[in-house]
Design a protein around this motif. Structure first.
Motif, mmCIF file in Angstrom:
data_model
loop_
_atom_site.group_PDB
_atom_site.id
_atom_site.type_symbol
_atom_site.label_atom_id
_atom_site.label_comp_id
_atom_site.label_asym_id
_atom_site.label_seq_id
_atom_site.Cartn_x
_atom_site.Cartn_y
_atom_site.Cartn_z
ATOM 1 N N MET A 216 32.229 0.779 42.711
ATOM 2 C CA MET A 216 32.109 0.883 44.155
ATOM 3 C C MET A 216 32.265 -0.466 44.830
ATOM 4 O O MET A 216 32.754 -0.560 45.948
ATOM 5 C CB MET A 216 30.751 1.503 44.523
ATOM 6 C CG MET A 216 30.614 2.964 44.141
ATOM 7 S SD MET A 216 31.780 4.012 45.025
ATOM 8 C CE MET A 216 31.116 3.928 46.684
ATOM 9 N N TYR A 393 26.053 9.622 54.340
ATOM 10 C CA TYR A 393 27.141 9.781 53.372
ATOM 11 C C TYR A 393 26.694 10.642 52.189
ATOM 12 O O TYR A 393 27.491 11.387 51.619
ATOM 13 C CB TYR A 393 27.623 8.423 52.872
ATOM 14 C CG TYR A 393 28.954 8.501 52.149
ATOM 15 C CD1 TYR A 393 30.141 8.621 52.871
ATOM 16 C CD2 TYR A 393 29.030 8.505 50.757
ATOM 17 C CE1 TYR A 393 31.365 8.723 52.221
ATOM 18 C CE2 TYR A 393 30.235 8.599 50.103
ATOM 19 C CZ TYR A 393 31.400 8.711 50.842
ATOM 20 O OH TYR A 393 32.611 8.827 50.202
ATOM 21 N N THR A 397 28.690 14.006 51.206
ATOM 22 C CA THR A 397 29.198 14.260 49.857
ATOM 23 C C THR A 397 28.666 15.583 49.326
ATOM 24 O O THR A 397 29.401 16.369 48.714
ATOM 25 C CB THR A 397 28.796 13.107 48.916
ATOM 26 O OG1 THR A 397 29.295 11.870 49.438
ATOM 27 C CG2 THR A 397 29.357 13.327 47.524
ATOM 28 N N ASP A 437 28.087 12.952 42.033
ATOM 29 C CA ASP A 437 29.454 12.482 41.801
ATOM 30 C C ASP A 437 30.176 12.188 43.109
ATOM 31 O O ASP A 437 30.096 12.977 44.065
ATOM 32 C CB ASP A 437 30.255 13.518 41.015
ATOM 33 C CG ASP A 437 29.817 13.595 39.561
ATOM 34 O OD1 ASP A 437 29.188 12.638 39.078
ATOM 35 O OD2 ASP A 437 30.099 14.621 38.910
ATOM 36 N N HIS A 438 30.894 11.073 43.122
ATOM 37 C CA HIS A 438 31.794 10.783 44.234
ATOM 38 C C HIS A 438 32.833 11.890 44.303
ATOM 39 O O HIS A 438 33.315 12.378 43.280
ATOM 40 C CB HIS A 438 32.464 9.425 44.007
ATOM 41 C CG HIS A 438 33.158 8.887 45.212
ATOM 42 N ND1 HIS A 438 34.362 9.382 45.655
ATOM 43 C CD2 HIS A 438 32.816 7.899 46.076
ATOM 44 C CE1 HIS A 438 34.739 8.720 46.735
ATOM 45 N NE2 HIS A 438 33.816 7.817 47.010
ATOM 46 N N LEU A 464 27.006 8.220 42.546
ATOM 47 C CA LEU A 464 26.419 7.620 43.745
ATOM 48 C C LEU A 464 24.910 7.420 43.600
ATOM 49 O O LEU A 464 24.307 6.708 44.417
ATOM 50 C CB LEU A 464 26.709 8.496 44.962
ATOM 51 C CG LEU A 464 28.185 8.706 45.307
ATOM 52 C CD1 LEU A 464 28.320 9.575 46.553
ATOM 53 C CD2 LEU A 464 28.904 7.378 45.516
#
Length: 497
Positions: A216, A393, A397, A437-438, A464
């Motif tokens: 990241m 965020y 997600t 998970d992204h 994340l």
């Protein structure tokens, strides 16, 4: 007449409760308040049932608001009740129960799209939050229109001024972030963020030096290189090649402005780009037609251009323009924007997925049935249920994974509370596993129109929640906060289900 009686009883109940707000009720006061509310509730419910308006226990609702939401909740409830009763009083009398029921219902379609529809039977909470979010969405839509027009006009002026220079070539801006995805954790105070892609001028090339894939905070840089322009296809009339004829360029007082002004060494400098762009905005503002309607202030920012636009009535719009270099032909960019809480060298550019994210939400909007409430769920989680431990965020997600799994038809008004519980449940499972998970790494269900670098599909997903793996105390705190949020949702649910 009955509506007036109901309103009078509600006013009396609320006025009797207001003096007791703000102080913790002892057992005696608690019992007296409960009895008083129940007495008024019986009278109110009798009138409501006589006219078949509702089966809600209004007294219990007011008392619950007293216990949990204090003054603002009662004031909000009082306003909504007054509005409902006023609207009903304007409807023509009718002895036909079906016609009366149809004419008095307030549709969620009106709350979601501004048009009337039959909404009888929908939970009070669904209608309440849908209406709030509808006004927020309308405000953001107007703001987007103003901002897109302004930024488009600014870039047109810049492109005309810089057409014969060796400055970075500014491409049309792309609206990104929550305000352009259709929701905002800040509601009416949304920040309108746009990404301005940069292309190299003639005779130059951008070479991306990428950090370790899947990290990241990878150190990504944009190296500026000179390209040969000696060939007929590359040659510009009366312009020497910087690479092979530097002496001629110097004799004619020509130099690569990109390298000398916007780079540190051979690497594109995000802070230099931001300062240059800010000065361009200041110098061009007087030429803009918007300057007659808005005052403009450039806000401090080292890696972007932040503007505050204020109209004559004092209403402000916050605009932020960040700069990006595209990875090939994909929807992934290297962005000048960096994390606020970490030091980032001016030649380091962060990888951003904002363009891919806004494309995903636009795709959902095209495919979703009318009155789908996934944005309502997201905005509720990111604003009303927000916690210091869960960023907007994280919620986004979470919702993106569910949107990619559940049918869009299941995000309807009737299943609003079920979907909220799904969002909480998905996050709870991720917390237990210490893994979220992204969305764009290793996702086999990625829509085809979202263009990702080939390495993304084969990459291991970014976790994340990696910080929770390394910090047991933070993990325990996150679980407690989620339980508090779930309790808060349960209390909210009690207001209308």
């Amino acid at each position: 007449m009955a509506a007036k009686k109901v309103l009078a009883l509600l006013v009396l109940t609320i006025c009797q409760l207001l003096p007791m707000l703000g102080n913790k009720l002892d057992d005696g006061k608690h019992e007296r308040v409960q009895q008083r509310v129940e007495q008024r509730s019986l009278e109110t419910t009798r009138l409501l049932q006589e006219h078949e308006w509702s089966s809600l226990d209004w007294g219990a609702l007011v008392f619950a608001a007293l216990q949990q939401w204090q003054r603002w909740a009662i004031a909000d409830l009082f306003f909504r009740l007054c509005w409902w009763l006023w609207k009903r009083s304007r409807q023509p009398d009718s002895s036909d129960d079906e016609e009366s029921s149809s004419s008095s219902s307030t549709g969620l379609e009106e709350e979601g799209s501004g048009e009337d529809s039959n909404d009888e039977g929908h939970p009070l909470m669904t209608r309440t939050f849908a209406k709030r979010i509808w006004w927020s969405v309308q405000s953001m839509a107007y703001g987007r229109q103003v901002v897109e027009e302004l930024v488009g006009d600014l870039l047109a002026v810049f492109q005309e001024r810089l057409s014969t220079s060796f400055f970075p070539v500014l491409q049309p801006a792309i609206g990104v972030g929550s305000a352009f995805e259709g929701w905002s954790p800040c509601g009416h105070d949304a920040v309108y963020r746009l990404l301005v892609p940069l292309k190299p001028p003639h005779g130059h090339a951008f070479r991306l030096e990428l950090g370790t894939a899947g990290q990241m905070l990878a150190k990504n840089c944009v190296r500026v290189e000179l390209e040969c322009t000696c060939t007929r296809d590359q040659r510009v009339e009366d312009m020497p090649c910087f690479l092979h004829h530097p002496e001629e360029a110097l004799q004619r007082n020509l130099e690569s402005t990109l390298l000398s002004t916007f780079c540190t060494g051979f690497y594109l400098d995000a802070q230099k780009i931001a300062r240059w762009f800010q000065n361009l905005v200041i110098s061009a503002w007087g030429e803009m037609p918007q300057s007659r309607h808005y005052s403009m202030e450039v806000l401090p920012s080292s890696r972007s251009c932040k503007l505050r636009l204020t109209n004559a009535s004092g209403r402000s719009l916050l605009v932020e323009m960040v700069f990006g270099v595209q990875r090939g032909d994909s929807d992934i960019f290297l962005s000048s924007q960096a994390a606020e809480d970490t030091f980032t060298p001016s030649t380091t550019w962060a990888e951003t997925y904002a363009v891919a994210e806004v494309k995903f939400f636009r795709r959902m909007a095209r495919q979703a049935p009318r009155d789908t409430l996934y944005l309502n769920c997201l905005q509720l989680c990111a604003s009303i249920l927000v916690s210091a431990g869960f960023s907007s965020y994280t919620w986004k997600t979470d919702v993106m994974h569910l949107l990619n799994t559940l049918p869009l038809s299941s995000w309807n008004r009737w299943d609003f509370m079920i979907r909220l519980q799904d969002i909480m449940g998905y996050l709870h499972g991720c917390l237990e596993e210490k893994r979220l998970d992204h969305f764009f790494f290793g996702n086999e269900n990625m829509p085809e129109d979202i263009i990702l670098p080939a390495a993304f599909r084969a990459a291991e997903p970014i976790n994340l929640f990696q910080c929770l793996v390394q910090d047991p105390a933070a993990h325990a705190k996150a679980l407690r906060e989620l339980e508090e949020l779930q309790d808060r949702l349960t209390r909210l649910q009690g207001f209308g289900v």
